[in-house]
Design a protein around this motif. Sequence first.
Motif, PDB file in Angstrom:
ATOM      1  N   GLY A 198       0.812  -1.214   0.000  1.00  0.00           N
ATOM      2  CA  GLY A 198       0.000   0.000   0.000  1.00  0.00           C
ATOM      3  C   GLY A 198       0.844   1.262   0.000  1.00  0.00           C
ATOM      4  O   GLY A 198       0.517   2.244  -0.671  1.00  0.00           O
TER       5      GLY A 198
ATOM      6  N   HIS B  19      -8.003   6.047  -5.769  1.00  0.00           N
ATOM      7  CA  HIS B  19      -8.710   4.811  -6.091  1.00  0.00           C
ATOM      8  C   HIS B  19      -7.769   3.686  -6.511  1.00  0.00           C
ATOM      9  O   HIS B  19      -8.076   2.914  -7.416  1.00  0.00           O
ATOM     10  N   THR B  20      -6.628   3.617  -5.896  1.00  0.00           N
ATOM     11  CA  THR B  20      -5.710   2.490  -6.088  1.00  0.00           C
ATOM     12  C   THR B  20      -5.567   1.828  -4.727  1.00  0.00           C
ATOM     13  O   THR B  20      -5.101   2.434  -3.776  1.00  0.00           O
ATOM     14  N   TYR B  21      -5.989   0.595  -4.657  1.00  0.00           N
ATOM     15  CA  TYR B  21      -6.066  -0.078  -3.370  1.00  0.00           C
ATOM     16  C   TYR B  21      -5.347  -1.422  -3.426  1.00  0.00           C
ATOM     17  O   TYR B  21      -5.118  -1.971  -4.488  1.00  0.00           O
TER      18      TYR B  21
END
Length: 77
Positions: free
Chosen positions: A44, A54-56
């Motif tokens: 992460g 919105h990158t998880y």
Amino acid sequence: MLRQMRDFFFAPNMHGVDWAGIKRSNEVMVPLSINRADLTYIIGEMIGELNSGHTYVGGGDMPKAERIETGLLGCKD
């Protein structure tokens, strides 16, 4: 997850981030991780370097903490 970001990130230049360099600087922490939650945190942080919303990251075998039963003081059943 890291290959997915490398291969499919919407910006071909990865926002100017040296992705291989980010990997090298963070891979030293992988042997220090003791469970999947630690590894997910490291990944992460790497994805956070891309400065993109919105990158998880998620999934994997997450540890389950032992729950300690406590009383509910002042509460009635």
